[in-house]
Design a protein around this motif. Structure first.
Motif, PDB file in Angstrom:
ATOM      1  N   LYS A 116       0.828  -1.203   0.000  1.00 57.02           N
ATOM      2  CA  LYS A 116       0.000   0.000   0.000  1.00 57.02           C
ATOM      3  C   LYS A 116       0.864   1.255   0.000  1.00 57.02           C
ATOM      4  O   LYS A 116       0.552   2.243  -0.677  1.00 57.02           O
ATOM      5  N   LYS A 145       0.784   4.102  -2.878  1.00 61.01           N
ATOM      6  CA  LYS A 145       0.489   5.482  -2.470  1.00 61.01           C
ATOM      7  C   LYS A 145       1.597   6.426  -2.914  1.00 61.01           C
ATOM      8  O   LYS A 145       1.327   7.540  -3.368  1.00 61.01           O
ATOM      9  N   GLU A 173       1.212   7.808  -6.400  1.00 62.61           N
ATOM     10  CA  GLU A 173       0.073   8.692  -6.674  1.00 62.61           C
ATOM     11  C   GLU A 173       0.533  10.091  -7.065  1.00 62.61           C
ATOM     12  O   GLU A 173      -0.221  10.846  -7.669  1.00 62.61           O
TER      13      GLU A 173
END
Length: 160
Positions: free
Chosen positions: A71, A75, A78
């Motif tokens: 994760k 992230k 992004e």
């Protein structure tokens, strides 16, 4: 009494040095380290980034990671303001994220093939893929310097 205190002090110092309280054994946040390495792929052969709709990361060969690390990596990416996903080449084709006429992905696929980990240095080899004739091999060296992990070298190793 003084000998006991001296012995105790030396004993505690030895424990601190052997349990990682020194900078000789920096902690390794694998999510952070893989994020740094994979991000170092992005400026290599920037032509592969043209009009990309997504960044896919194949995490099958990442060593010592868990779901939290995965994760964290997703992230991190992004920042490119496009879709970021965990996927293999086969999964991208199944999802229709591949143009069968041109045989080109609609984004880039980042892969890790090999990871070598030592105390203050990590070497990650992999690839950045867009098409059979649009891909590069990568080698990224991350070193622990000045109290933090940082990319010290990022090179292409082959080009198709």
């Amino acid at each position: 009494m003084k000998v006991k205190k001296l012995f105790l002090g030396l004993f505690l110092l030895c424990i601190m040095l052997t349990t990682g309280c020194s900078s000789a054994n920096p902690s390794k946040d694998m999510g952070e380290l893989y994020s740094l390495a994979l991000d170092a792929y992005m400026p290599m052969d920037e032509g592969l980034n043209g009009d990309m709709k997504y960044i896919a990361i194949d995490m099958n060969n990442l060593k010592d990671i868990d779901e939290t690390d995965k994760k964290q990596i997703l992230k991190y990416f992004e920042k490119y303001n496009i879709e970021v996903m965990e996927a293999t080449y086969e999964q991208l084709k199944e999802k229709g994220l591949y143009n069968p006429k041109t045989m080109v992905l609609n984004g880039v696929l980042l892969r890790v093939e090999k990871t070598e980990i030592s105390n203050n240095r990590i070497v990650i080899e992999g690839s950045k893929y867009r098409a059979g004739d649009g891909a590069i091999g990568t080698k990224v060296i991350i070193e622990y310097k000045n109290g933090k992990w940082q990319v010290s070298k990022a090179d292409g190793t082959w080009k198709s």
